[in-house]
Design a protein around this motif. Structure first.
Motif, PDB file in Angstrom:
ATOM      1  N   VAL A 128       7.700 -10.441  10.910  1.00  0.00           N
ATOM      2  CA  VAL A 128       9.151 -11.033  11.411  1.00  0.00           C
ATOM      3  C   VAL A 128      10.055  -9.779  11.447  1.00  0.00           C
ATOM      4  N   THR A 129       9.703  -8.685  10.663  1.00  0.00           N
ATOM      5  CA  THR A 129      10.297  -7.473  10.786  1.00  0.00           C
ATOM      6  C   THR A 129      10.199  -6.979  12.256  1.00  0.00           C
ATOM      7  N   LEU A 130       9.021  -6.753  12.543  1.00  0.00           N
ATOM      8  CA  LEU A 130       8.578  -6.453  13.736  1.00  0.00           C
ATOM      9  C   LEU A 130       9.137  -6.962  14.856  1.00  0.00           C
ATOM     10  N   MET A 131       8.970  -8.107  14.787  1.00  0.00           N
ATOM     11  CA  MET A 131       9.434  -9.113  16.241  1.00  0.00           C
ATOM     12  C   MET A 131      10.946  -9.576  16.093  1.00  0.00           C
ATOM     13  N   ARG A 132      11.773  -9.136  15.148  1.00  0.00           N
ATOM     14  CA  ARG A 132      13.142  -9.323  15.258  1.00  0.00           C
ATOM     15  C   ARG A 132      13.760  -8.826  16.349  1.00  0.00           C
ATOM     16  N   PRO A 133      15.057  -9.834  16.892  1.00  0.00           N
ATOM     17  CA  PRO A 133      15.622  -9.722  18.005  1.00  0.00           C
ATOM     18  C   PRO A 133      16.567  -8.294  18.155  1.00  0.00           C
TER      19      PRO A 133
ATOM     20  N   GLY B 240      10.075   3.803  14.647  1.00  0.00           N
ATOM     21  CA  GLY B 240      11.307   4.058  13.828  1.00  0.00           C
ATOM     22  C   GLY B 240      10.652   3.774  12.530  1.00  0.00           C
ATOM     23  N   TRP B 241      11.654   4.106  11.460  1.00  0.00           N
ATOM     24  CA  TRP B 241      11.210   3.840  10.029  1.00  0.00           C
ATOM     25  C   TRP B 241      10.873   2.577   9.667  1.00  0.00           C
ATOM     26  N   THR B 242      11.706   1.510  10.475  1.00  0.00           N
ATOM     27  CA  THR B 242      11.310   0.136  10.183  1.00  0.00           C
ATOM     28  C   THR B 242      10.009  -0.334  10.567  1.00  0.00           C
ATOM     29  N   GLU B 243       9.688  -0.045  11.564  1.00  0.00           N
ATOM     30  CA  GLU B 243       8.370  -0.028  12.028  1.00  0.00           C
ATOM     31  C   GLU B 243       7.144   0.392  11.221  1.00  0.00           C
ATOM     32  N   TRP B 244       7.449   1.721  10.855  1.00  0.00           N
ATOM     33  CA  TRP B 244       6.397   2.469   9.858  1.00  0.00           C
ATOM     34  C   TRP B 244       6.237   1.621   8.672  1.00  0.00           C
ATOM     35  N   VAL B 245       7.540   1.209   8.139  1.00  0.00           N
ATOM     36  CA  VAL B 245       7.463   0.397   6.960  1.00  0.00           C
ATOM     37  C   VAL B 245       6.437  -0.835   6.985  1.00  0.00           C
ATOM     38  N   SER B 246       6.857  -1.537   8.261  1.00  0.00           N
ATOM     39  CA  SER B 246       6.072  -2.955   8.497  1.00  0.00           C
ATOM     40  C   SER B 246       4.705  -3.062   8.502  1.00  0.00           C
ATOM     41  N   VAL B 247       4.480  -1.642   9.205  1.00  0.00           N
ATOM     42  CA  VAL B 247       2.819  -1.249   9.483  1.00  0.00           C
ATOM     43  C   VAL B 247       2.216  -0.937   8.044  1.00  0.00           C
ATOM     44  N   GLY B 248       2.870  -0.134   7.350  1.00  0.00           N
ATOM     45  CA  GLY B 248       2.475  -0.128   6.165  1.00  0.00           C
ATOM     46  C   GLY B 248       2.329  -1.158   5.281  1.00  0.00           C
ATOM     47  N   ALA B 249       3.335  -2.098   5.169  1.00  0.00           N
ATOM     48  CA  ALA B 249       3.090  -3.285   4.645  1.00  0.00           C
ATOM     49  C   ALA B 249       1.839  -4.183   4.764  1.00  0.00           C
TER      50      ALA B 249
END
Length: 304
Positions: A154-159, A281-290
């Protein structure tokens, strides 16, 4: 005259100790070789995809995938040597399904890479085997892992203004294909001996892409460099990983193999960052890590 020293006969305890040491060292060496091969296979796969993307401006993702299918067919047919005339319809059905899924998976993945980058595309594709691993489980830890992975998606695909939903959709299609690929591979493995089923599927997939490759060559004549990129992608992303997996699965437990496979999204993100300049971005890195942690936690806590 001096007497020669009497030869010493090793005690049973010393013999047993030496035998244990030898047995302990051999599995350790085999595991080390297996881990090194897994690392090399993962890097080879993601590097091949990055190199193949260099040919996208000339022949597009579909041209690169066509060449990759040809290379995979050559390698698998040489290794598997399928006896096609002996196949029954009961055996052909999952083989044909595997061929269709194999081609669709690679085409959707490479199209996603072209639109959203290597790291995000491979991360979304990885949801396929993750869902297979979590499906049907009644453990609380697996339910938590599924929630973590869902939140990451959901975070990766957020609008957001830069969101490419077609590219993300292609990545999710690749995930569905990878899950189907796993299930069909199991069916093929039960019905067809050895690697004959996978080899036959690769051959059929290559035949399906033959008119596609001809059409691409006619309408978008490849340059020498573009053709070379596509061939290298086929070797690094198909031939090397397949042969490496055959070597690895004989030396490391299946659980360890599955655990390492979860690192592939991180490897893809790193290769995309270093080789292609596709920074996350840091959000994408966190999502990948999760997503990686969710899969790793599910495997580590699994018994048996």
């Amino acid at each position: 005259m001096r007497l020669a020293p009497a030869s010493r006969t090793p005690s049973p305890r010393a013999t047993e100790t030496a035998h244990r040491t030898d047995l302990d060292q051999r599995p350790t060496g085999r595991r080390f070789a297996g881990v090194a091969t897994m690392i090399g296979s993962g890097l080879s796969n993601q590097t091949g995809a990055a190199i193949g993307s260099q040919a996208f401006p000339v022949i597009g993702p579909i041209g690169v995938v066509a060449v990759r299918q040809y290379v995979a067919a050559i390698v698998l047919l040489a290794v598997g040597r399928p006896r096609l005339r002996s196949f029954t319809w009961w055996q052909w059905r999952p083989v044909v399904g595997l061929a269709v899924v194999f081609g669709t998976m690679n085409l959707s993945l490479y199209s996603a890479i072209d639109r959203i980058g290597l790291g995000l595309a491979v991360t979304l594709e990885f949801l396929g085997p993750l869902c297979i691993a979590l499906a049907g489980s009644r453990r609380r830890v697996d339910a938590c892992c599924a929630l973590v992975a869902a939140a990451a998606v959901v975070t990766l695909m957020r609008p957001r203004p830069s969101a490419d939903y077609l590219g993300m959709g292609l990545g999710l299609l690749a995930a569905v294909c990878w899950a189907s690929y796993i299930l069909l591979n199991r069916a093929v493995g039960r019905r067809v001996p050895g690697a004959q089923g996978s080899a036959a599927a690769a051959g059929i997939s290559a035949l399906m892409f033959l008119p596609v490759g001809i059409a691409v060559a006619v309408h978008q004549p490849p340059t020498v460099s573009a053709a070379a990129y596509a061939v290298v992608a086929g070797v690094l992303s198909s031939a090397v990983p397949y042969l490496a997996d055959l070597f690895t699965l004989r030396r490391v437990p299946a659980q360890a193999f599955g655990l390492f496979m979860s690192v592939n999204p991180v490897l893809a993100a790193l290769v995309g960052w270093v080789g292609l300049g596709q920074s996350l971005g840091w959000t994408e890195w966190v999502s990948v890590g999760a997503i990686v942690v969710a899969n790793a936690l599910s495997i580590v806590t699994r018994r048996g």
